[in-house]
Design an enzyme around this catalytic site. Structure first.
Site, short mmCIF file in Angstrom:
data_model
loop_
_atom_site.label_atom_id
_atom_site.label_comp_id
_atom_site.label_asym_id
_atom_site.label_seq_id
_atom_site.Cartn_x
_atom_site.Cartn_y
_atom_site.Cartn_z
N GLY A 50 0.77 -1.24 0.00
CA GLY A 50 0.00 0.00 0.00
C GLY A 50 0.80 1.29 0.00
N GLY A 51 1.92 1.36 -0.66
CA GLY A 51 2.62 2.64 -0.77
C GLY A 51 2.00 3.49 -1.86
N HIS A 52 0.91 4.16 -1.53
CA HIS A 52 0.21 4.99 -2.50
C HIS A 52 -0.85 5.84 -1.81
CE1 HIS A 52 -3.14 2.23 -2.11
NE2 HIS A 52 -2.36 1.21 -2.41
N ALA A 53 -1.45 6.74 -2.61
CA ALA A 53 -2.60 7.51 -2.13
C ALA A 53 -3.74 7.30 -3.11
CB ALA A 53 -2.24 9.00 -2.07
N ARG A 98 -0.49 6.33 2.17
CA ARG A 98 -0.51 5.33 3.25
C ARG A 98 0.32 4.10 2.92
NH1 ARG A 98 -2.81 1.10 1.72
NH2 ARG A 98 -4.79 0.81 0.69
#
Ligand code: TYD
Length: 138
Positions: A50-53, A98
């Site tokens: 989940g390394g993103h927005a 997040r």
């Protein structure tokens, strides 16, 4: 949205000697209508997710089993929340970066989304995220 819009939401817990029960109703226990539910499991030790927005998707994340950390970042500050009980979860509004890490063995992350899956809703580049935040686009 900023970190102050992120919140731990306690869910109702029906204690029962036969086994406890918790419930999530859309627009009642969590502040959005659920269009999507997915879960993350069998995470190998040391892996992150989940390394993103998201531009529009809101989320509610529950550790149905085991434990993991969710770090939320609004471009100015970061905060890490440890999720390790099935009777509370983390509400993450849209427009925040997040990451999920430190998954325990056999952990199960249940995620509710306010939008159907849409690759165009993702911001996967952190610099792009910071730029959009600075410009007030998210
Ligand atoms: P992604 O959201 O990038 O995972 P994470 O943020 O947890 O690391 O999703 C990984 C892949 O799974 C993505 O490339 C496409 C697929 N996917 C779907 O098809 N539907 C969904 O609802 C989600 C969340 C992912």
């Amino acid at each position: 949205m900023t970190l102050s819009d992120v919140q731990i939401i306690q869910l109702s817990k029906v204690i029962d000697p036969r086994g406890n029960l918790s419930v999530i109703e859309e627009l009642k226990d969590i502040p959005f209508k659920i269009e999507r539910t997915y879960w993350i499991y069998d995470v190998p030790g040391g892996e992150n997710r989940g390394g993103h927005a998201f531009k529009a998707n809101e989320e509610f994340i529950v550790a149905l089993s085991g434990a993991f950390d969710v770090t939320v970042d609004d471009g100015k500050q970061k905060k890490t929340f440890t999720l390790n009980r099935s009777y509370y979860g983390l509400y993450v509004p849209a427009g925040l970066w997040r990451e999920m890490e430190n998954f325990s063995t056999n952990s199960l992350a249940l995620e509710f989304g306010s939008k159907h899956y849409n690759p165009a809703d993702y911001i996967r580049d952190y610099d792009e995220f910071l730029k959009m935040k600075r410009n007030g686009e998210i």
